[in-house]
Design a protein around this motif. Structure first.
Motif, PDB file in Angstrom:
ATOM      1  N   LEU B 230       6.003   8.863   8.270  1.00  0.00           N
ATOM      2  CA  LEU B 230       6.807   8.623   7.072  1.00  0.00           C
ATOM      3  C   LEU B 230       6.332   7.367   6.365  1.00  0.00           C
ATOM      4  O   LEU B 230       6.087   6.342   6.987  1.00  0.00           O
ATOM      5  CB  LEU B 230       8.281   8.433   7.431  1.00  0.00           C
ATOM      6  CG  LEU B 230       8.953   9.493   8.289  1.00  0.00           C
ATOM      7  CD1 LEU B 230      10.430   9.142   8.478  1.00  0.00           C
ATOM      8  CD2 LEU B 230       8.823  10.870   7.658  1.00  0.00           C
ATOM      9  N   ASN B 231       6.206   7.478   5.060  1.00  0.00           N
ATOM     10  CA  ASN B 231       5.873   6.300   4.271  1.00  0.00           C
ATOM     11  C   ASN B 231       6.397   6.521   2.858  1.00  0.00           C
ATOM     12  O   ASN B 231       6.859   7.606   2.514  1.00  0.00           O
ATOM     13  CB  ASN B 231       4.353   6.048   4.269  1.00  0.00           C
ATOM     14  CG  ASN B 231       4.010   4.599   3.966  1.00  0.00           C
ATOM     15  OD1 ASN B 231       4.837   3.844   3.443  1.00  0.00           O
ATOM     16  ND2 ASN B 231       2.790   4.197   4.277  1.00  0.00           N
ATOM     17  N   GLY B 232       6.317   5.473   2.055  1.00  0.00           N
ATOM     18  CA  GLY B 232       6.855   5.620   0.707  1.00  0.00           C
ATOM     19  C   GLY B 232       6.356   4.525  -0.200  1.00  0.00           C
ATOM     20  O   GLY B 232       5.515   3.717   0.180  1.00  0.00           O
ATOM     21  N   PHE B 233       6.900   4.520  -1.392  1.00  0.00           N
ATOM     22  CA  PHE B 233       6.419   3.621  -2.433  1.00  0.00           C
ATOM     23  C   PHE B 233       7.325   2.411  -2.624  1.00  0.00           C
ATOM     24  O   PHE B 233       6.964   1.470  -3.327  1.00  0.00           O
ATOM     25  CB  PHE B 233       6.280   4.408  -3.743  1.00  0.00           C
ATOM     26  CG  PHE B 233       5.239   5.489  -3.640  1.00  0.00           C
ATOM     27  CD1 PHE B 233       3.938   5.235  -4.051  1.00  0.00           C
ATOM     28  CD2 PHE B 233       5.533   6.726  -3.091  1.00  0.00           C
ATOM     29  CE1 PHE B 233       2.959   6.208  -3.932  1.00  0.00           C
ATOM     30  CE2 PHE B 233       4.551   7.705  -2.956  1.00  0.00           C
ATOM     31  CZ  PHE B 233       3.268   7.451  -3.383  1.00  0.00           C
ATOM     32  N   SER B 234       8.503   2.448  -2.008  1.00  0.00           N
ATOM     33  CA  SER B 234       9.521   1.417  -2.270  1.00  0.00           C
ATOM     34  C   SER B 234       9.027   0.006  -2.012  1.00  0.00           C
ATOM     35  O   SER B 234       9.186  -0.876  -2.851  1.00  0.00           O
ATOM     36  CB  SER B 234      10.762   1.669  -1.417  1.00  0.00           C
ATOM     37  OG  SER B 234      11.434   2.805  -1.876  1.00  0.00           O
ATOM     38  N   LYS B 235       8.446  -0.218  -0.847  1.00  0.00           N
ATOM     39  CA  LYS B 235       8.121  -1.593  -0.458  1.00  0.00           C
ATOM     40  C   LYS B 235       6.724  -1.979  -0.931  1.00  0.00           C
ATOM     41  O   LYS B 235       6.551  -2.991  -1.599  1.00  0.00           O
ATOM     42  CB  LYS B 235       8.224  -1.750   1.055  1.00  0.00           C
ATOM     43  CG  LYS B 235       9.433  -1.076   1.669  1.00  0.00           C
ATOM     44  CD  LYS B 235      10.747  -1.759   1.354  1.00  0.00           C
ATOM     45  CE  LYS B 235      11.903  -0.887   1.818  1.00  0.00           C
ATOM     46  NZ  LYS B 235      13.186  -1.556   1.831  1.00  0.00           N
ATOM     47  N   ALA B 236       5.725  -1.172  -0.591  1.00  0.00           N
ATOM     48  CA  ALA B 236       4.343  -1.547  -0.882  1.00  0.00           C
ATOM     49  C   ALA B 236       4.100  -1.686  -2.386  1.00  0.00           C
ATOM     50  O   ALA B 236       3.378  -2.573  -2.828  1.00  0.00           O
ATOM     51  CB  ALA B 236       3.385  -0.525  -0.289  1.00  0.00           C
ATOM     52  N   PHE B 237       4.702  -0.791  -3.174  1.00  0.00           N
ATOM     53  CA  PHE B 237       4.445  -0.809  -4.610  1.00  0.00           C
ATOM     54  C   PHE B 237       5.646  -1.314  -5.416  1.00  0.00           C
ATOM     55  O   PHE B 237       5.686  -1.140  -6.629  1.00  0.00           O
ATOM     56  CB  PHE B 237       4.030   0.586  -5.089  1.00  0.00           C
ATOM     57  CG  PHE B 237       2.689   1.019  -4.545  1.00  0.00           C
ATOM     58  CD1 PHE B 237       1.509   0.566  -5.132  1.00  0.00           C
ATOM     59  CD2 PHE B 237       2.610   1.834  -3.437  1.00  0.00           C
ATOM     60  CE1 PHE B 237       0.271   0.952  -4.622  1.00  0.00           C
ATOM     61  CE2 PHE B 237       1.373   2.229  -2.915  1.00  0.00           C
ATOM     62  CZ  PHE B 237       0.204   1.778  -3.509  1.00  0.00           C
ATOM     63  N   ALA B 238       6.613  -1.902  -4.728  1.00  0.00           N
ATOM     64  CA  ALA B 238       7.811  -2.431  -5.403  1.00  0.00           C
ATOM     65  C   ALA B 238       8.452  -1.365  -6.290  1.00  0.00           C
ATOM     66  O   ALA B 238       8.690  -1.568  -7.465  1.00  0.00           O
ATOM     67  CB  ALA B 238       7.460  -3.680  -6.223  1.00  0.00           C
ATOM     68  N   MET B 239       8.712  -0.196  -5.703  1.00  0.00           N
ATOM     69  CA  MET B 239       9.241   0.934  -6.482  1.00  0.00           C
ATOM     70  C   MET B 239      10.567   1.461  -5.936  1.00  0.00           C
ATOM     71  O   MET B 239      10.835   2.657  -6.010  1.00  0.00           O
ATOM     72  CB  MET B 239       8.208   2.070  -6.506  1.00  0.00           C
ATOM     73  CG  MET B 239       6.986   1.766  -7.350  1.00  0.00           C
ATOM     74  SD  MET B 239       5.739   3.061  -7.267  1.00  0.00           S
ATOM     75  CE  MET B 239       6.556   4.421  -8.107  1.00  0.00           C
ATOM     76  N   THR B 240      11.402   0.574  -5.399  1.00  0.00           N
ATOM     77  CA  THR B 240      12.645   1.049  -4.767  1.00  0.00           C
ATOM     78  C   THR B 240      13.464   1.952  -5.684  1.00  0.00           C
ATOM     79  O   THR B 240      13.988   2.965  -5.240  1.00  0.00           O
ATOM     80  CB  THR B 240      13.514  -0.143  -4.319  1.00  0.00           C
ATOM     81  OG1 THR B 240      13.503  -1.127  -5.349  1.00  0.00           O
ATOM     82  CG2 THR B 240      12.980  -0.763  -3.049  1.00  0.00           C
ATOM     83  N   GLY B 241      13.569   1.580  -6.957  1.00  0.00           N
ATOM     84  CA  GLY B 241      14.417   2.348  -7.872  1.00  0.00           C
ATOM     85  C   GLY B 241      13.843   3.693  -8.276  1.00  0.00           C
ATOM     86  O   GLY B 241      14.560   4.543  -8.801  1.00  0.00           O
TER      87      GLY B 241
END
Ligand SMILES: Cc1ncc(COP(=O)(O)O)c(C=O)c1O
Lengths: 165, 389
Positions: B230-241
């Protein structure tokens, strides 16, 4: 961290904020203040860091300056190419930046003056009259939005929640 | 007495332990918060700009349930280059509404009522509830400061029973910033193989690793077919919203997750998917810039805690410092409340992440350097006041 790594990091850090002290740098890199200070001194001594200056929001300055970008076509010299004439031009205090360019002209100058007349006077009497200068094209700057990576107007910032798990 | 309208497995879910504290923080003005588990950076402009473009072009429709094929290709490409893991975009990758949804999907896809799932504490607050909501039984294994909050493979093995179905791993870890060594990961992989367990590897902080990155557990022998990455964009790319995450894993599990996702979510916002695609294509440098800045802040905050006498391990990933506050004689909750009232600095009590978080506080360094410095001075003042009490 190796000395080279420290120097590379320092260039990054000071590139963003030139006012940070050796102690500030040291705590960011988790090295001793002594190591940070020595690395900065070395970068300065080797002319890798040339100087430090502030970035102004011109529209807020008490006395505003006039700035122009000037495209200059020159005749390169047989010995020294563009360097000789570029060096001569760069010594004028009115010239704040000077670059050799690829493309339709050769040198790009940024000129600063107190008034429009002052800049115009410099261009006609000094620049255009200089031996080897073939033509000039002057563009006055009207408004600055961004310089050296810094925006003149802060971006709007939406509040975050105060606690997020 | 009338029975409750709410299903027992939901009514028995604990409300998040920090709810009251959160309410208290919210009533106060001018708080400096180190309690925020999301980047302080605004999403890089190239990403925002492509989201705007996506709206302009009239992209306002549903996408494939799995996510657009372009995004899945980018993801699989990225995961291959970054983690050395190969997945097929057609059937081994699903785009989800953040890692949050991916966690929910995977639990519902693999658990039968009564199945146990092992996870390590202190940990992100959603794991136990996600397991319960899928009718599973959460089994917590504590991690300790003396092991730098890594999961001890022996402790893990002791928690395995006949009902154990899966293990959740989250390294780099929220809230401890801990990572696993290669040897620890290898031993955990061997346990998973030995007992035929699925591993759910929540790697949402992997990009924010400040020293060497330990290979994903999915790369170890026998693991690829039993790991859901599992991975995502929220933290690495500052895309939480934006709410975009993804799961990669064996076709069978991804297929099952897709079924649930298809009926309950349909698909992730098309514009958010376009933005995520741009993130992988053109925002790597922005990501590195942010990681470099987190790393500097980490060094500052950890040094400040240790200097003021609150021992703090160096977190190797994520953006949390987890200092030990037992020397103050206060519990984590007391410390957080008194600090808030006395100095208007918000931190999260370690107990919000499991009982073994007692004695610690989580301080997020996803806060400006100035904010961190001011907060550190205030915490120092608070400690001085405690001593003279
Ligand atoms: C460990 C961990 N996993 C998952 C998430 C959820 O992230 P998102 O749903 O934004 O992808 C978070 C957010 O704080 C987290 O810390």
């Amino acid at each position: 961290m190796t000395k080279e790594e420290i120097k590379r990091e320092i260039l990054r850090i000071l590139g963003e904020d030139g006012r940070l002290s050796a102690a500030d740098i040291a705590e960011r890199l988790a090295v001793s203040t002594h190591e940070a200070a020595a690395a900065v001194a070395e970068l300065e001594k080797n002319n890798i860091i040339i100087g430090y200056s502030a970035i102004f929001n011109e529209s807020e300055l008490p006395e505003s300056k006039v700035k122009a970008i000037i495209e200059v076509k020159v005749r390169p010299e047989r010995e020294g190419g563009f360097d000789k004439i570029a060096r001569r031009l760069s010594k004028f205090p009115q010239v704040s930046s000077l670059y050799l360019m690829s493309g339709g002209f050769d040198l790009m100058l940024e000129i600063k003056g107190s008034t429009l007349q002052e800049v115009a006077e410099f261009v006609s009497s000094k620049l255009a009259a200089m031996d080897g200068v073939l033509s000039t094209s002057t563009h006055f700057l009207l408004k600055k939005y961004k310089e050296a990576g810094k925006l003149m107007e802060e971006e709007e910032y939406s509040e975050r929640l105060k606690i997020v798990p | 007495m009338k029975n409750s309208y709410v299903a027992p497995h939901i009514s028995s879910l604990p409300k998040s332990g920090i709810r009251d504290f959160f309410e208290l923080v919210n009533t106060m003005e001018d708080v400096i918060s180190l309690g925020i588990g999301e980047p302080d950076f605004i999403t890089p402009w190239t990403i925002r700009e492509s989201a705007i473009y996506s709206y302009e072009k009239g992209n306002t429709h549903y996408t494939s349930n799995l996510g657009t094929i372009q995004l899945r290709k980018e993801i699989c490409n990225y995961v291959k280059n970054t983690y050395n893991l190969e997945y097929h975009p057609e059937n081994e990758c699903i785009v989800t509404v953040g890692v949050s949804e991916a966690l929910d999907l995977v639990m519902r896809a693999i658990l039968s009522p009564g199945d146990e799932v092992i996870y390590h504490e202190p940990c992100y607050v959603s794991y136990a509830p996600e397991i319960r909501m899928a009718h599973g039984i959460p089994v917590a294994v504590s991690t300790y400061e003396k092991n730098a909050f890594a999961l001890d493979p022996d402790d893990l093995e002791k928690a395995v029973t006949d009902r154990t179905k899966a293990i959740v791993l989250n390294f780099p870890c929220n809230p401890t910033g801990a990572v696993l060594t290669q040897e620890q990961t290898e031993k955990i992989a061997q346990i998973a193989v030995k007992y035929d367990l699925i591993v759910i590897s929540d790697q949402i902080y992997s990009e924010l690793t400040y020293e060497e990155m330990t290979p994903s557990i999915a790369t170890f022998p026998g693991m690829k077919d039993r790991t859901v990455f599992l991975n995502g964009f929220s933290k690495a790319f500052a895309m939480t919203g934006f709410r975009v995450g993804y799961a990669c894993g064996p076709k069978e599990i991804i297929d099952a997750m897709m079924k649930i996702h298809q009926y309950s979510i349909m698909c992730v916002s098309i514009n958010a998917q376009h933005a995520a695609c741009e993130a992988l294509k053109n925002a790597r440098q922005d990501m590195e810039m942010m990681r470099n800045e987190y790393c500097r802040r980490r060094n500052v905050i950890v040094n400040a805690f240790n200097t003021m006498g609150l021992p703090c391990l160096l977190p190797h990933g994520a953006f949390y410092a987890f200092p030990n506050i037992t020397s103050t004689g206060l519990s984590s909750m007391e410390f957080a409340k008194e600090l808030l009232i006395s100095e208007k600095v918000a931190v999260v009590p370690g107990t919000a992440f499991g009982e073994c978080g007692e004695g610690f506080i989580r301080c997020s360094y996803a806060t400006s350097m100035d904010g961190i410095k001011t907060a550190m001075e205030k915490i120092k003042t608070f400690l001085d006041k405690l001593k003279t009490k």
